[in-house]
Every structure is written in structure tokens, then in C-alpha cells.
Design a protein around this motif. Structure first.
Motif, PDB file in Angstrom:
ATOM      1  N   TRP A 126       0.821  -1.202   0.000  1.00 59.65           N
ATOM      2  CA  TRP A 126       0.000   0.000   0.000  1.00 59.65           C
ATOM      3  C   TRP A 126       0.861   1.261   0.000  1.00 59.65           C
ATOM      4  O   TRP A 126       1.771   1.410   0.807  1.00 59.65           O
ATOM      5  N   VAL A 127       0.543   2.163  -0.913  1.00 61.40           N
ATOM      6  CA  VAL A 127       1.267   3.437  -1.049  1.00 61.40           C
ATOM      7  C   VAL A 127       0.688   4.467  -0.099  1.00 61.40           C
ATOM      8  O   VAL A 127       1.414   5.260   0.505  1.00 61.40           O
ATOM      9  N   GLY A 128      -0.626   4.470   0.073  1.00 63.38           N
ATOM     10  CA  GLY A 128      -1.299   5.395   0.973  1.00 63.38           C
ATOM     11  C   GLY A 128      -2.739   5.584   0.567  1.00 63.38           C
ATOM     12  O   GLY A 128      -3.171   5.141  -0.501  1.00 63.38           O
ATOM     13  N   SER A 129      -3.506   6.223   1.419  1.00 66.39           N
ATOM     14  CA  SER A 129      -4.907   6.555   1.129  1.00 66.39           C
ATOM     15  C   SER A 129      -5.126   8.047   1.291  1.00 66.39           C
ATOM     16  O   SER A 129      -4.657   8.650   2.256  1.00 66.39           O
ATOM     17  N   ILE A 130      -5.824   8.646   0.343  1.00 65.52           N
ATOM     18  CA  ILE A 130      -6.169  10.067   0.452  1.00 65.52           C
ATOM     19  C   ILE A 130      -7.119  10.280   1.616  1.00 65.52           C
ATOM     20  O   ILE A 130      -7.008  11.248   2.364  1.00 65.52           O
ATOM     21  N   THR A 131      -8.049   9.337   1.795  1.00 66.83           N
ATOM     22  CA  THR A 131      -8.972   9.423   2.929  1.00 66.83           C
ATOM     23  C   THR A 131      -9.787   8.138   3.053  1.00 66.83           C
ATOM     24  O   THR A 131     -10.133   7.520   2.035  1.00 66.83           O
TER      25      THR A 131
END
Length: 346
Positions: A126-131
Motif C-alpha cells: 500500500w502506497v497510501g490513502s487520500i482518505t
């Protein structure tokens, strides 16, 4: 540069002085790799949906933080509640860090609901989540169904892509637990097709992510074209009028099922790469993502398009997904039975 099109068809970390000297060289290697290349962000929803939009906005700014400054395009690959796109990324796409997935959250659960789907969510990087963001089951205003009580008295036709989608299991859970009369019709791939079907009167309802409505259908919210009946995931004041599935669960097991269902909502606008991508490139993409989340140009762009930004780091998503996948098989089996996930045996 970003574009959108519709899809048809590890090294050990060195410590001390050696590590400090290696860091610039590693950054140079990343820049050399990405220079002149193109990143393809594959969204699990339709080209006109909120996930493709979020991927375009992210890419417009994230490329400035990736060493080598590659180009960025967005490909929409709807189908099977987002599972189709992840299966492609893991099994057929380049495994070098030039393909990024913009996950459709229900697809996080697909490996548990459909063994053999072609990937394991806990193996994704996982790279990341905006929200994170809630799902909401909404009905078109002309159907005159304004509450779950109304939906117990009158049939409501719900559009979905497949049984692996939030549309399907939210509707069926409500049918079984509170006695609503949702009739789910499969075959509508992508949120844009489902929205069009609601407008035309082919169907009455669909489940979507509230943030996607805010960014792509703000006029529907403003003009009250849709009535929100039920919600799942993070609670929002804007959705106080909709019943949260946790509030209608009658047994401890049903409450566990709700927690299981909303694992994807806790990921929200999440971005990942395949398990085969080298760790150094994953780390570079995570660093670029985190920097983008603080980039004032990105934040301004997101605000302009009503995209909520409450980021979650990639390492935190790794932990969250590991926990979500670690559920008793008996709970998964009972959930599948409750919502009639498997076809009846003849």
C-alpha cells in the motif's frame, strides 16, 4: 501530465555512515528508473467515477515528488466490484512500479468472499490513502422511498456490477436483517453506468462512496436528487439521516459482519502496487505520496473538486489490511450464507 482512458479488453537497509552514503545513490537509481517513463494508475471504477477523478488529481501533483518525474495516466477498469482491476495488476501488469492501483474498496474483501479471485489483499503493497470514506445506499428521489421502513413496503431495484460489490452485500444484509425489499441486478460495471441507469429509471438505487458523490455528483446532493437510506464505514454528520448498518445489527455475529464489511471503507481512496514491485521503489512512491498530501497545490486542487483529504500512510494500511484479513473462516462463511453470496445448489 495526466490522462484518462477506459480499459476495454528487497535489499537490506544499511546502518550508520554506510546507510547515509547509500541514500543519495538509491535516490539516483530511482530517478534513473522513472525518468522518461509513464505511470499507469488503474482505477477499479468507471472513467467518470470518483476513483478515477481522485487518481487524476493525485497524479497531477505526485509526479512532482517522484524522482525522475514520470508522466501519469489513469486507466478505468471496472468490474467485479473492483476485483478485476486488482487481478490484472497483480497477474498481468508490469511488476516494476510503473503500475499503481486505485482500489475500489469492496475488492479488499474479495479474496475472502471468492477464493481463487487471483490475489491476496494482505500481499498488496500500500502506497497510501487520500482518505477513508463511508459507503451510502441511496435511492432516486422519484421512487418515493425515503427510509428503510419505506423500503420494507416497496421493492427497490439496485444496480451493481457483481455480488462482490458494496451494492450487493449492503442491500442483501438489509433484506435479511430488517426485511427490506431490495432487488439487486448485476451487470452494471462502473459507477457512471449505475448513475445513468438511476437517472433513466432502469433502476432505483445504488450504493456508492459518499465522497464520490461529493466530487462527481455535487449537483445531485445540492438538488436532493438522491435519498440516503443506509451507510457503512466512518460516520459523517452529513449522513446522520441514513441508518448505519452497525445500528441495525441484532446479534454479536451480525455486528462482527458489519465490521468485516467496512474494511474497504476504512481504506477509502487507497493506492497500492503489486507484491512484485521492488521495495526501494515502493518506499519512493510512499515518500512521494506522503509529500503530496502536504503539497498546497494538491490540497487546493482537491478542495476545488470536493475531494476530502484525511490521509493514511501506506505502512498503516498494511497493518489495517492484515487485521481485516485475519478473520475466522466461520464468520466469512456465515456472512456469505446470510447474503446469499453463493448460488443455491440444485
Amino acid at each position: 501530465m495526466t490522462h484518462t482512458r477506459q480499459f476495454l479488453a528487497g535489499a537490506a537497509v544499511l546502518a550508520g555512515t554506510a546507510g547515509l552514503l547509500a541514500a543519495p545513490a538509491a535516490a539516483d537509481d530511482i530517478a534513473e528508473f522513472y525518468k522518461g517513463k509513464q505511470i499507469n494508475a488503474i482505477a477499479g471504477g468507471g472513467a467518470g467515477g470518483g476513483f478515477a477523478l481522485a487518481a487524476r488529481i493525485l497524479g497531477r501533483h505526485m509526479v512532482n515528488h517522484i524522482p525522475g518525474k514520470p508522466d501519469w495516466i489513469v486507466t478505468a477498469m471496472p468490474g467485479a466490484g473492483g476485483a478485476r482491476s486488482i487481478k490484472y495488476i497483480v497477474n498481468a501488469a508490469a511488476q516494476d512500479g510503473t503500475v499503481i492501483g486505485a482500489v475500489l474498496p469492496p475488492a479488499v474483501l474479495s479474496p475472502l468472499l471468492r477464493p481463487g479471485v487471483g490475489y491476496k489483499s494482505e500481499d498488496l503493497q500500500w502506497v497510501g490513502s487520500i482518505t477513508p470514506m463511508p459507503s451510502v445506499l441511496s435511492v432516486w428521489h422519484t421512487h418515493n422511498v425515503n427510509s428503510l421502513d419505506d423500503a420494507k413496503k416497496r421493492e427497490v431495484i439496485v444496480a451493481t456490477s457483481s455480488k462482490l460489490s458494496t451494492n450487493y452485500y449492503m442491500s442483501m444484509f438489509l433484506n435479511k436483517v430488517v426485511g427490506t425489499k431490495f432487488k439487486v441486478i448485476s451487470g452494471y460495471q462502473g459507477g457512471d453506468r449505475q448513475n445513468n441507469a438511476m437517472e433513466k429509471g432502469e433502476v432505483h438505487a445504488r450504493a456508492s462512496f459518499f465522497n464520490s458523490y461529493k466530487s462527481t455528483k455535487a449537483d445531485w446532493l445540492r438538488d436532493r436528487k438522491i435519498v440516503h437510506l443506509a451507510t457503512l464505514g466512518p460516520r459523517l454528520d452529513e449522513l446522520k439521516g441514513a441508518t448505519h448498518l452497525a445500528d441495525i445489527a441484532k446479534t454479536p455475529e451480525q455486528r462482527k459482519m458489519v465490521a468485516f464489511m467496512q474494511a474497504g471503507e476504512n481504506v477509502g481512496h487507497g493506492f497500492f502496487v503489486s507484491p512484485g514491485v521492488p521495495k526501494a521503489r515502493v518506499d519512493a512512491l510512499r515518500k512521494a505520496f506522503d509529500a503530496t498530501m502536504k503539497d498546497q497545490a494538491f490540497l487546493g486542487d482537491a478542495k476545488k473538486r470536493n475531494v476530502t483529504v484525511e490521509p493514511v500512510a501506506g505502512v498503516e494500511l498494511d497493518k489495517s489490511i492484515d487485521e481485516a484479513m485475519d478473520v475466522p473462516q466461520s464468520l466469512v462463511d456465515d456472512f456469505k450464507t446470510l447474503v446469499e453470496m453463493d448460488a443455491p445448489k440444485k
